[in-house]
Each structure stands twice: as structure tokens, then as C-alpha cells.
Design a protein around this motif. Structure first.
Motif, PDB file in Angstrom:
ATOM      1  N   VAL A   1       0.131  21.623  43.001  1.00  0.00           N
ATOM      2  CA  VAL A   1      -1.176  22.275  42.934  1.00  0.00           C
ATOM      3  C   VAL A   1      -1.896  21.802  41.672  1.00  0.00           C
ATOM      4  CG1 VAL A   1      -0.436  24.327  44.209  1.00  0.00           C
ATOM      5  CG2 VAL A   1      -0.196  24.261  41.713  1.00  0.00           C
ATOM      6  N   ASP A   2      -3.189  22.101  41.633  1.00  0.00           N
ATOM      7  CA  ASP A   2      -3.955  21.852  40.408  1.00  0.00           C
ATOM      8  C   ASP A   2      -3.463  22.848  39.357  1.00  0.00           C
ATOM      9  OD1 ASP A   2      -5.745  21.646  38.340  1.00  0.00           O
ATOM     10  OD2 ASP A   2      -7.539  21.709  39.585  1.00  0.00           O
ATOM     11  N   PRO A   3      -2.810  22.377  38.292  1.00  0.00           N
ATOM     12  CA  PRO A   3      -2.213  23.320  37.324  1.00  0.00           C
ATOM     13  C   PRO A   3      -3.238  24.092  36.523  1.00  0.00           C
ATOM     14  CG  PRO A   3      -2.046  21.076  36.515  1.00  0.00           C
ATOM     15  CD  PRO A   3      -2.576  20.980  37.912  1.00  0.00           C
ATOM     16  N   HIS A   4      -4.491  23.626  36.522  1.00  0.00           N
ATOM     17  CA  HIS A   4      -5.514  24.265  35.704  1.00  0.00           C
ATOM     18  C   HIS A   4      -6.266  25.357  36.452  1.00  0.00           C
ATOM     19  CE1 HIS A   4      -4.737  21.045  32.882  1.00  0.00           C
ATOM     20  NE2 HIS A   4      -5.023  20.159  33.810  1.00  0.00           N
ATOM     21  N   VAL A   5      -5.959  25.536  37.746  1.00  0.00           N
ATOM     22  CA  VAL A   5      -6.757  26.461  38.545  1.00  0.00           C
ATOM     23  C   VAL A   5      -6.351  27.916  38.322  1.00  0.00           C
ATOM     24  CG1 VAL A   5      -5.354  26.608  40.643  1.00  0.00           C
ATOM     25  CG2 VAL A   5      -7.849  26.609  40.819  1.00  0.00           C
ATOM     26  N   PHE A   6      -5.189  28.139  37.719  1.00  0.00           N
ATOM     27  CA  PHE A   6      -4.712  29.509  37.521  1.00  0.00           C
ATOM     28  C   PHE A   6      -5.307  30.102  36.254  1.00  0.00           C
ATOM     29  CE2 PHE A   6      -1.524  27.094  39.880  1.00  0.00           C
ATOM     30  CZ  PHE A   6      -1.325  27.907  40.987  1.00  0.00           C
ATOM     31  N   GLU A   7      -6.603  30.022  36.142  1.00  0.00           N
ATOM     32  CA  GLU A   7      -7.315  30.510  34.961  1.00  0.00           C
ATOM     33  C   GLU A   7      -8.306  31.579  35.378  1.00  0.00           C
ATOM     34  OE1 GLU A   7      -9.152  27.081  33.366  1.00  0.00           O
ATOM     35  OE2 GLU A   7      -7.295  26.230  32.539  1.00  0.00           O
ATOM     36  N   ALA A   8      -8.544  32.516  34.490  1.00  0.00           N
ATOM     37  CA  ALA A   8      -9.409  33.649  34.814  1.00  0.00           C
ATOM     38  C   ALA A   8     -10.836  33.225  35.123  1.00  0.00           C
ATOM     39  CB  ALA A   8      -9.395  34.645  33.653  1.00  0.00           C
TER      40      ALA A   8
ATOM     41  N   TYR B   1     -13.136  41.155  36.117  1.00  0.00           N
ATOM     42  CA  TYR B   1     -12.801  41.876  37.338  1.00  0.00           C
ATOM     43  C   TYR B   1     -12.230  40.912  38.382  1.00  0.00           C
ATOM     44  CZ  TYR B   1     -16.147  44.888  34.931  1.00  0.00           C
ATOM     45  OH  TYR B   1     -16.805  45.624  33.985  1.00  0.00           O
ATOM     46  N   PHE B   2     -11.088  41.286  38.965  1.00  0.00           N
ATOM     47  CA  PHE B   2     -10.357  40.382  39.864  1.00  0.00           C
ATOM     48  C   PHE B   2      -9.982  41.117  41.155  1.00  0.00           C
ATOM     49  CE2 PHE B   2      -9.899  39.053  35.563  1.00  0.00           C
ATOM     50  CZ  PHE B   2      -9.898  37.670  35.575  1.00  0.00           C
ATOM     51  N   ARG B   3     -10.067  40.396  42.275  1.00  0.00           N
ATOM     52  CA  ARG B   3      -9.674  40.983  43.554  1.00  0.00           C
ATOM     53  C   ARG B   3      -8.755  40.042  44.328  1.00  0.00           C
ATOM     54  NH1 ARG B   3     -12.448  45.481  45.651  1.00  0.00           N
ATOM     55  NH2 ARG B   3     -11.063  46.543  47.091  1.00  0.00           N
ATOM     56  N   ALA B   4      -8.378  38.891  43.684  1.00  0.00           N
ATOM     57  CA  ALA B   4      -7.568  37.918  44.418  1.00  0.00           C
ATOM     58  C   ALA B   4      -6.775  37.048  43.463  1.00  0.00           C
ATOM     59  CB  ALA B   4      -8.460  37.040  45.301  1.00  0.00           C
ATOM     60  N   LEU B   5      -5.701  36.464  43.978  1.00  0.00           N
ATOM     61  CA  LEU B   5      -5.012  35.326  43.367  1.00  0.00           C
ATOM     62  C   LEU B   5      -5.417  34.097  44.164  1.00  0.00           C
ATOM     63  CD1 LEU B   5      -1.438  36.843  42.929  1.00  0.00           C
ATOM     64  CD2 LEU B   5      -2.980  36.208  41.066  1.00  0.00           C
ATOM     65  N   TRP B   6      -5.482  32.942  43.517  1.00  0.00           N
ATOM     66  CA  TRP B   6      -5.930  31.749  44.227  1.00  0.00           C
ATOM     67  C   TRP B   6      -5.171  30.532  43.756  1.00  0.00           C
ATOM     68  CZ3 TRP B   6      -9.256  34.677  41.054  1.00  0.00           C
ATOM     69  CH2 TRP B   6      -9.441  34.165  39.761  1.00  0.00           C
ATOM     70  N   MET B   7      -5.240  29.465  44.561  1.00  0.00           N
ATOM     71  CA  MET B   7      -4.696  28.168  44.163  1.00  0.00           C
ATOM     72  C   MET B   7      -5.517  27.074  44.833  1.00  0.00           C
ATOM     73  SD  MET B   7      -1.166  27.494  46.326  1.00  0.00           S
ATOM     74  CE  MET B   7      -0.253  28.740  45.474  1.00  0.00           C
ATOM     75  N   ASP B   8      -5.423  25.875  44.262  1.00  0.00           N
ATOM     76  CA  ASP B   8      -6.175  24.703  44.739  1.00  0.00           C
ATOM     77  C   ASP B   8      -5.198  23.564  44.949  1.00  0.00           C
ATOM     78  OD1 ASP B   8      -7.975  22.689  45.276  1.00  0.00           O
ATOM     79  OD2 ASP B   8      -8.830  22.605  43.263  1.00  0.00           O
ATOM     80  N   ILE B   9      -5.133  23.042  46.164  1.00  0.00           N
ATOM     81  CA  ILE B   9      -4.245  21.930  46.496  1.00  0.00           C
ATOM     82  C   ILE B   9      -5.104  20.695  46.769  1.00  0.00           C
ATOM     83  CG2 ILE B   9      -2.483  21.084  48.094  1.00  0.00           C
ATOM     84  CD1 ILE B   9      -1.746  23.996  48.655  1.00  0.00           C
TER      85      ILE B   9
ATOM     86  N   ASN C   1     -12.066  18.019  50.842  1.00  0.00           N
ATOM     87  CA  ASN C   1     -10.955  17.092  50.642  1.00  0.00           C
ATOM     88  C   ASN C   1      -9.625  17.838  50.519  1.00  0.00           C
ATOM     89  OD1 ASN C   1     -12.473  14.654  50.576  1.00  0.00           O
ATOM     90  ND2 ASN C   1     -13.129  15.131  48.497  1.00  0.00           N
ATOM     91  N   GLY C   2      -9.651  18.997  49.831  1.00  0.00           N
ATOM     92  CA  GLY C   2      -8.420  19.722  49.568  1.00  0.00           C
ATOM     93  C   GLY C   2      -8.357  21.067  50.264  1.00  0.00           C
ATOM     94  N   ILE C   3      -7.509  21.952  49.715  1.00  0.00           N
ATOM     95  CA  ILE C   3      -7.254  23.259  50.316  1.00  0.00           C
ATOM     96  C   ILE C   3      -7.360  24.328  49.234  1.00  0.00           C
ATOM     97  CG2 ILE C   3      -5.563  24.666  51.567  1.00  0.00           C
ATOM     98  CD1 ILE C   3      -4.206  21.895  52.281  1.00  0.00           C
ATOM     99  N   HIS C   4      -8.085  25.391  49.496  1.00  0.00           N
ATOM    100  CA  HIS C   4      -8.136  26.559  48.628  1.00  0.00           C
ATOM    101  C   HIS C   4      -7.464  27.726  49.346  1.00  0.00           C
ATOM    102  CE1 HIS C   4     -12.031  24.872  46.597  1.00  0.00           C
ATOM    103  NE2 HIS C   4     -10.945  24.177  46.279  1.00  0.00           N
ATOM    104  N   ALA C   5      -6.634  28.472  48.618  1.00  0.00           N
ATOM    105  CA  ALA C   5      -5.936  29.611  49.202  1.00  0.00           C
ATOM    106  C   ALA C   5      -6.192  30.858  48.355  1.00  0.00           C
ATOM    107  CB  ALA C   5      -4.436  29.327  49.287  1.00  0.00           C
ATOM    108  N   TYR C   6      -6.380  32.020  49.040  1.00  0.00           N
ATOM    109  CA  TYR C   6      -6.654  33.278  48.346  1.00  0.00           C
ATOM    110  C   TYR C   6      -5.741  34.385  48.904  1.00  0.00           C
ATOM    111  CZ  TYR C   6     -11.077  30.932  47.175  1.00  0.00           C
ATOM    112  OH  TYR C   6     -12.032  30.046  46.740  1.00  0.00           O
ATOM    113  N   TRP C   7      -5.068  35.118  47.979  1.00  0.00           N
ATOM    114  CA  TRP C   7      -4.307  36.318  48.342  1.00  0.00           C
ATOM    115  C   TRP C   7      -5.034  37.515  47.747  1.00  0.00           C
ATOM    116  CZ3 TRP C   7      -2.027  31.711  47.080  1.00  0.00           C
ATOM    117  CH2 TRP C   7      -1.124  31.173  48.022  1.00  0.00           C
TER     118      TRP C   7
END
Length: 947
Positions: free
Chosen positions: A159-166, A69-77, A124-130
Motif C-alpha cells: 500500500v501507499d505507506p503515506h496514506v495512513f495520515e490524518a 473528526y473521523f468516520r473511517a479508516l482508509w488505504m490506497d493501493i 489507476n489504483g484502489i481506495h478502500a474505506y472501513w
């Protein structure tokens, strides 16, 4: 108040909370309150807390399939001084600071049309959520996440390329980043305002593909192995067309006659590239020469083909272009020409970076490139390229899993060996070694590989054996063989520590294959069960009154520091006079820090050579010997000296006149148990046993009922045997990373002990043992490995040393006493007492006052106070008692007691006469302790009374 988890997570499913401590802790709960409680528990323990960015299904595992179950897209910088510069591979992983990262993210959003997301400062970094306006399935979410990742790459956002995982986890607010435990950084929300959009809106905004339904099961017709192998296969339209006349005549015709193809034949031609990885470009190449070519129409055709069908069969082509298949070399061999484009896709460097389960979680691992002509498939496995003369050959599968040689090693007994790594889907990565002698024999290699789970069909095996040999040969050109470790402890300039089959370094813990010397012991050094359950047993010695037990158990932590005392070895003997009183348990508690409690102990019946061999293997780890009560004083003396010398004995080779050099050495302490004192036993062996005594720290433990018998049996005999070996790696990892600090602590503590106890240089072994045990115990407590009261143990130690000093005093034997000991030993059986001068009245020899009953070794002449002692036997006595013979005679000469060495007929005055022998002549009148007059007078008196 803003709640990050409520904002980004859907109401359906279960929460996942992950603690990234030394021992990762992952939990699944149903409510937000439960999740928050766990997060704060981790924060309170200064453990990095994370939450699953998706909600999970019923299984208690954080896998992609369970993320539902998902309610957002995210990324980690990632941000920081080391992130904004190239790493050792020349790759930049992030930005120098968060301000730069925010600026680049804003630029990316403006370019792509994405609105401002929720922003979190991760420390240290940045997390973003849409956010989405509804809950998405994984099938809906995955294409959007992949497209977002692709856009980052296209527009240069790092970005962290591995963060786009379910199943990804990120940091929650109201937690902290504990990467620097001395200065943790809070995790806070910078922006909590964002606008949720629909799935359709994000799909259009990102340019994501249409939804492709994923099956929730593997078709029964395909085995798990075949499914895995299919992942290595890729279809390329270019490969088909490059075959030319040896390829598909129908496709060649379609390409060459684009301008006049019928609609049905054109559709058949497009159906092949539609299912190839290079299909989009190829489809336009197959269409652009048609007069009515329209790129958008081609794209729509491809979309419809992929949605509603599959690659057309050869029969369809023949139906739409009769005669086109005549003369085809492949006719009847397959159903569709797309088969001609199937290739085994070779793994790239990025593909070779795989995730491996470790004790502390999932770690990235780089698989090396396989030696030519072998290569690794994109999804794993070993393949071999066709030979140069095989023009139509295809790569062949050698082995379906990853298997490779990582280094060459040399064992002093078995010769050169190769160290392998083997990956299995459910068992993870395993390492093992095989001798090159076995590798050179195909049958033996097959047997050795099978024992490690490497299974190959007969036809596969020929290529597999060639692959292994090629791998070893390749390493011979590229890497030097490493010497396999023959003992545990400090290596490479004290920068690493070998513990069983582990090499503990500043960079982490790695596999160190046991050599033939260490293999027997290495299999006993490993963790089992639960750390907390082991600690529960170990802390039983934290009870008041158990300080003597605790002191001995802490030898486990003192032993690795003993090397830095400058001494080679010392012995701790724990005396407990009652049988079955638990002294063996103390040794088991010590061993349990590193491995199997009982199996790591030597026993009294082991030979001295076996005990020394174990000492050499353990080296800087604690050595334990159970129950030495029945060991003879001479055996114990040899053991004590051997331990303190730090190496085994050299021997002469049996077949030649050459020395077999002994490479066994050690610097550690040996913990032993007995029912009796060996300080006392040594005095039976010889008068002066100070050399052994000062190497032996010995104390008695009185019986007590602090730990009840039934409870103790349950804890020591059952729980300890099921839970052990966890603390050693933690402790040694600390020492490796903080050795100079630990050595400084040791020196400070030793100075404190020496001053308060007033140790002398004679007692340096006791000082070293006590200082290393107290230092190791303090460090282990700091690491949370036990709860002992170190102050109470220190006070107990000082009292114990004071009592031991009363029993083990410096030698005060005088030369006169040593001579007296010899006389006393032979007085009854080997002594003649008779005057030396002839009676003036009778002109006859006086009748002896005492005659020997055995070998005549001593002659005493009361009239002139001369004492004669057989020189040979007296010298042997001195050697046995470790008394310096020449020094003793010199001292007695200075005291005018020893007169000279003379030839003497010892039996003069007896009825039987004996030859002259070499004797030592003493003036017994110089010392009352050497005169035998009183003794002979007592014998005369006893004779009169009896008459």
C-alpha cells in the motif's frame, strides 16, 4: 444514490477540497453542496480533484492537528505497469493491475478478519474505506490507522505507506484521473456496501494499543527547539545493560538476582525498560528467571506502569535495595538510571525522505547521508559522534536543523563554490552558495552562514565549521565540480533551460545558483503576486487595434526559439513619436513574462559594453533596451552588428601580450523603443546601410485611446509591477518537454510566412523574427498564457512588412553616384575649376572659374573634362561609407570613367602653388553627373547679375 463523501465523512467539521493543478488550489467549506461545486469546477478545468478523508477544524490549513473528526479508516493501493516492478531503489510500490490489487486486498481482509470495505476505482489504483458507527477524535483514530499500516506490512499487502495520515486526501467519485489529460479515467465506486463497526470492535480486531491522550499544547517549560531535539532522543535498555560495571549497579543486581527479587524492587526494575523502545523484550529478560515467571503477568505489569507512572528514580532503588548505589560513578548526576539509555537516534534512509513545500505543492525530498563522523538525527539536525579515545563520550549536537552540501560548483570569476541546502521549520528548504575561499576562513564562513539564517553558538561553531569542510572534502572524492551557469538559456544539448536561478528540465524545476556573472540579473527574474492578475494586464493588448503592441510583447515567447533559426540576433525597434506614449510599457510587458518589468531593461545611457554584457547574460531570453532615440547612428550601427554577430569582442590583456578571450555569446532578439526611425538615421551615416537595416525590424505605432489613460496607468504602473514572472516557467517547461514539436511548428510557420510575404534571403532576419514571435505566441496561447487574436496579429504583421519594405529597399547606388557624393560633399569648400591648357593667344593660364576656400581635394578642367580627386581622402570616404574602394575603381575603369592614378599639382592655375599629390584621374565627359560646367556657368551668371 450513493454519496461517497456522505458515507465516509462525519457530520462535524469542515470539508477540504484540493485541486492538484499547476497551481494547487485548496479550499475549506462548510457544506456538502459547496464541496461538490468545487469538485465539479476542478473536473471542468481538467484538474485532479481530491477531498480530505477527515473533516477539519476552523483553521484553513490541512495539517494533522487541524484534522479533528473521523468516520473511517482508509488505504490506497497503487496499480499500473510501473508499480508492480522494482523501482530504481529496488522497491515495488504496488501491483501490475487492479485485478491483482483487489485479489491481494481480499486475501488480506480474510487473514486479518476485516470485512469488505467500500471500494473505489481511482482511475489507476484502489481506495478502500472501513466505516465507524460514530465520529472519532484524532487521538482515537491515530492508533487504529497506525496498526492498520503495520498489519499491511506484516501480511505483505503493498500500500501507499503515506496514506495512513490524518490529513490525507483521496479522489472523490464523479471526478476523473487526469494524469493523462488526453485520456482521463473516471473515478467510480465498485462497492458501496459495508458495515460500520464500533471503535472498540476495530481496536480489538486490529490489535491496536490503548488510547494515549495527546496534549493539545507544548508544555511551557520546553521551548520549540528543545521539543524538536527531544524527537531525536531514544531510550534503549540494551544500552544501559551493555555498560556493565560502568552502568547502573542496581539494575545489574536486579538482572543477576531475578529469582529472589522482592515485588517492589522487581517493579522498580521493570519501570526502566517500560519506557525504553526495546522495553517489552527487555522486561521479560529481566523476569524470566523467576520461579513464578508468567509472561502475561509481565505484560500486565508493563501496561500498568506505563499507564500510571514513569521510570523509577535512583532514590527509589536505593530505598528498596539499600546500599545498591554505593560506588556508582553516576551517583548524584541524574535522577533515574534511564538516562544512561538515552541515545541520539540516527536517521535511516526512510527518515531522510522528507516533505518539502514547493510552488506546485508538497514534494518528497531525499536528504543525503552526512559525512562521518557526523550524522543526521532521526527528526533532523546534525550530530557528531564521540572521538575513539572518548569511551564515555556521547554524540554532540552540531546544529539543530538540517544543513548539508549537495554539490561543488565552479564560478569563472569567484572560483570553486559549495551549494548548500538549509531546512527551517517554518521557512521550508532554501539553497545558497558559498565560495570555498570563504569556507576556508572560519570568521568569513560564520558570517556567510549567518547571512543565510544559520545561527550557531560559539561552542557549536567549531564543530559546524569542521562539518562544512568535511562535507566539501567528501564531495571532492565523490563528485566532479559543475561549472556554474554564466548565462540564461538552453544548455546541455538543449535539454535544459536556465532562467534566473532555476534550471528547467524534463524532470522538473531545480535551483541553479547564480554565478557572479548572472547574479545581478537573476535576482530580477522571479515570480511575484498572482498569475491571473498578471494575465489581466497582459491581455490588454488583446484588444482590436493593439496588434503592434501585442506583436512586440510576444517577443518574450519568440526569443527562446530564436536559437533554432540559425541566426545570432536581430533587433525590433518600436517607434512611437509622442513622448510618454507607452512604448516603454511594451518592453515592460515583454519582460513581465519572466520577471521584474522595468528592472530587466537596459537604457540608452548604458555603455555599449554594458549592453553587450546584458545580451550575453540573457542569451536566449528576450533582451530589451528602452529609449534609444538619442543613440548616434554610429553607435546604433555598432550595436546592430554586435547583436547579429552573437558574441562580445575579444580584447588584449593589459599586463601581457595575450588575448583575453571573450566567452559572452547569445542567440536572441532585442526589443527596443525610440521616437525616431533608425533606418533613416543609418542613411545619414553612410549611403549603403543595408547590412544593419536588414537586421532591424522597425515599425511605427500610431497613438490611440483604446486603453484609457487612467485605467492604463493603474494596470501598467501598479498592477503589472505587483504581478509578474509566472508565465516564463510554464512556457519554458513546455518547450523543454516538447522542443522538437516546437521547432517543427516554427519551420512550418516560417515557410508559410516566407511564401505569403515572399521573403528573400536578404530578409532572413525579418523572417526569423516574425516566425519565432508567431510560433511562440501560438504556443503561449495554447498554454493559456494570453488571449491574443493571433490571426489578427498575423495579418497586421504582413501589412507592417509590406510598408517597411518600401522604406528599406536593397541598395541601388552606382559607383558614379558614390563619386558624385564625394564631389558634392567638397564642392563649395575644396574644389578648383580651371582649364588644363594654356591660352594660345596670351600664352597664359586661364583664370579659375572656382577656387577652394579650404583644403584642395578636387580639380576639374572644363576644357578637357578631366576630374582629379585626392586619392587618400577619397579612399577614406569609401571606407567610412562601407564602399569597396577597389571594386568601385574597377567598375569605373570598365566604364572608361576612371583613367589612372597620377601625381598632379592640383593648384596649377592658382596664384599659390602647392606640391604634387597622388590623385585619381577621371573622364568626367563620360557621365553628365560628373561635369561641373553647368554649375560654374550658373555662378558666372549670378556674378553678372550681381554686378
Amino acid at each position: 444514490m450513493f454519496d461517497l463523501l456522505n458515507a465516509v465523512l462525519p457530520p462535524e467539521g469542515r470539508y477540504c477540497v484540493f485541486g492538484g493543478g499547476t497551481f494547487p488550489d485548496q479550499r475549506f467549506v462548510d457544506t456538502r453542496e459547496e464541496a461538490e461545486t468545487i469538485i465539479q469546477e476542478f473536473v471542468g478545468k481538467k484538474i485532479d480533484a481530491f477531498f480530505g478523508c477527515a473533516k477539519f477544524g476552523p483553521a484553513n490549513d490541512r495539517t494533522h492537528s487541524n484534522a479533528q473528526y473521523f468516520r473511517a479508516l482508509w488505504m490506497d493501493i497503487d496499480c499500473g505497469p510501473t508499480k508492480g516492478v522494482p523501482n530504481d531503489k529496488g522497491i515495488i510500490e504496488g501491483y501490475l493491475d487492479q485485478d491483482t490489487g483487489i485479489a491481494e486486498l481480499q486475501k488480506f481482509c480474510k487473514t486479518t478478519g476485516l470485512h469488505r470495505p467500500i471500494l473505489v476505482n481511482s482511475g489507476n489504483g484502489i481506495h478502500a474505506y472501513w466505516l465507524f458507527d460514530r465520529t472519532l477524535t484524532r487521538q482515537e483514530w491515530t492508533p487504529l490507522a497506525k496498526r492498520l499500516k503495520a498489519l499491511c506490512k506484516e501480511h505483505g499487502l503493498i500500500v501507499d505507506p503515506h496514506v495512513f495520515e490524518a490529513s490525507r486526501v483521496l479522489r472523490p467519485m464523479n471526478s476523473a484521473n487526469f494524469k493523462n489529460k488526453n485520456a482521463p479515467k473516471p473515478v467510480t465506486v465498485w462497492n458501496e456496501h459495508t458495515k460500520p463497526l464500533s471503535y472498540e470492535a476495530y481496536k480489538e480486531l486490529l490489535g491496536a494499543p490503548d488510547l494515549v491522550e495527546e496534549p493539545d499544547f507544548v508544555p511551557r517549560a520546553m521551548s520549540p527547539m528543545m521539543e524538536a531535539l527531544m524527537g531525536n532522543k531514544v531510550k534503549k535498555f540494551k544500552t544501559i545493560m551493555m555498560l556493565g560495571e560502568k552502568g547502573c549497579a542496581q539494575l545489574n543486581y536486579c538482572y543477576e538476582n531475578q529469582s529472589k527479587l522482592s515485588e517492589p524492587l522487581w517493579m522498580s526494575a521493570l519501570s526502566i525498560p517500560a519506557f525504553c523502545v526495546d522495553g517489552d523484550k527487555a522486561a521479560h529478560k529481566m523476569s524470566e528467571q523467576h520461579p513464578e515467571y508468567d509472561a502475561s503477568e509481565v505484560n500486565q505489569k508493563l501496561k500498568n506502569i506505563r499507564k500510571n507512572g514513569g521510570p523509577h528514580h535512583c532514590d527509589t532503588f536505593e530505598e528498596r535495595n539499600p546500599g545498591g548505589c554505593e560506588g556508582c560513578p553516576h551517583r548524584g548526576k541524574f535522577k533515574s538510571p534511564i538516562v544512561l539509555g538515552v541515545e541520539i537516534e540516527q536517521a535511516t534512509e526512510e527518515d531522510n525522505e522528507v516533505e518539502v513545500e514547493t510552488k506546485t505543492g508538497v514534494a518528497k525530498h531525499q536528504i543525503p547521508e552526512y559525512p562521518f563522523p557526523f550524522f543526521r538525527g532521526k527528526k533532523g539536525g546534525i550530530y557528531v559522534r564521540p572521538q575513539q579515545d572518548d569511551e564515555e563520550g556521547e554524540p554532540k549536537l552540531v546544529y539543530e536543523h538540517d544543513l548539508y552540501v549537495i554539490k561543488r560548483m565552479r564560478d569563472k570569476e569567484l572560483g570553486e563554490m559549495a551549494l548548500f541546502r538549509h531546512h527551517l521549520p517554518h521557512d521550508g528548504m532554501k539553497e545558497f552558495a558559498i565560495t570555498t575561499a570563504s569556507i576556508s576562513s572560519k570568521d568569513e564562513l560564520r558570517k556567510q552562514l549567518a547571512q543565510q539564517g544559520v545561527m550557531a553558538h560559539h561552542k557549536q561553531y567549531e564543530n559546524l565549521a569542521t562539518y562544512v569542510v568535511t562535507s566539501v572534502k567528501n564531495l571532492q572524492y565523490t563528485k566532479k565540480a559543475e561549472l556554474m551557469r554564466t548565462q540564461f538559456g538552453w544548455v546541455d544539448g538543449d535539454s535544459k533551460f536556465i532562467m534566473g536561478d532555476k534550471e528547467i528540465t524534463k524532470d522538473g524545476v531545480f535551483y541553479s545558483p547564480p554565478s557572479s556573472t548572472t547574479d545581478f540579473f537573476a535576482e530580477k527574474i522571479h515570480p511575484k503576486g498572482d498569475m491571473e492578475k498578471w494575465k489581466e494586464v497582459f491581455n490588454l493588448y488583446a484588444k482590436p487595434g493593439m496588434e503592434g503592441h501585442a506583436f512586440a510583447a510576444l517577443a518574450a515567447f519568440g526569443a527562446p526559439l530564436f536559437k533554432f533559426t540559425g541566426l545570432k540576433g536581430a533587433i525590433i525597434n518600436v517607434i512611437y513619436e509622442q513622448a510618454g506614449s507607452g512604448k516603454s510599457t511594451i518592453l515592460r510587458m515583454c519582460n513581465s513574462v519572466y520577471g521584474m518589468p522595468y528592472e530587466m531593461m537596459a537604457i540608452e545611457k548604458d555603455t555599449l559594453n554594458a549592453k553587450m554584457q546584458q545580451l550575453g547574460v540573457m542569451n536566449n531570453l528576450p533582451n530589451t533596451i528602452d529609449e534609444i532615440t538619442n543613440m548616434l547612428p554610429k553607435e546604433f550601427s555598432d550595436l546592430a552588428y554586435g547583436i547579429s554577430q552573437g558574441r562580445g569582442k575579444h580584447r588584449v590583456k593589459g599586463s601581457e601580450n595575450a588575448l583575453r578571450v571573450n566567452n559572452t555569446s547569445w542567440q536572441n532578439m532585442t526589443l527596443a523603443s525610440a521616437n525616431a526611425s533608425f533606418h533613416e538615421k543609418l542613411l545619414i551615416l553612410k549611403n549603403i546601410a543595408d547590412g544593419e537595416s536588414v537586421r532591424l525590424l522597425e515599425y511605427k505605432i500610431e497613438p490611440n485611446d483604446i486603453i484609457g489613460m487612467a485605467y492604463g496607468k493603474e494596470m501598467f504602473d501598479h498592477q503589472l509591477n505587483e504581478n509578474y514572472g509566472h508565465a516564463g516557467e510554464i512556457y519554458l517547461s513546455y518547450l523543454v518537454n516538447n522542443l522538437e514539436s516546437a521547432k517543427a511548428d516554427y519551420k512550418m510557420i516560417q515557410a508559410k510566412i516566407d511564401k505569403e510575404v515572399q521573403f528573400t534571403s536578404r530578409e532572413r532576419f525579418w523572417s526569423a523574427v516574425c516566425a519565432t514571435i508567431i510560433t511562440g505566441g501560438l504556443i503561449a496561447k495554447q498554454l493559456g498564457l494570453h488571449d491574443y487574436d493571433m490571426g489578427a496579429i498575423y495579418r497586421w504583421m504582413k501589412k507592417m512588412l509590406s510598408e517597411m519594405r518600401l522604406d528599406v529597399k536593397p541598395p541601388s547606388e552606382s559607383p558614379v553616384t558614390a563619386l558624385g557624393e564625394f564631389v558634392n560633399a567638397h564642392l563649395a569648400m575644396n574644389t578648383l575649376v580651371v582649364n588644363g591648357e594654356v591660352d594660345a593667344r596670351t600664352n597664359m593660364q586661364t583664370i579659375p572659374g572656382m577656387e577652394p576656400r579650404g583644403e584642395l581635394l578636387i580639380r576639374y578642367e572644363p576644357d578637357n573634362k578631366h576630374l582629379y580627386v585626392a586619392a587618400k581622402q577619397f579612399k577614406e570616404f569609401c571606407v567610412k561609407q562601407q564602399i569597396n574602394y577597389k571594386s568601385l575603381l574597377k567598375t569605373l575603369t570598365d566604364q572608361q570613367i576612371f583613367l589612372e592614378a597620377v601625381n598632379k599639382r592640383m593648384s596649377k592655375g592658382m596664384k599659390l602653388s602647392s606640391p604634387v599629390v597622388r590623385t585619381l584621374k577621371f573622364d568626367a565627359g563620360k557621365s553628365e553627373y560628373l561635369q561641373l560646367d553647368t554649375m560654374t556657368a550658373d555662378e558666372d551668371r549670378d556674378s553678372v547679375v550681381s554686378d
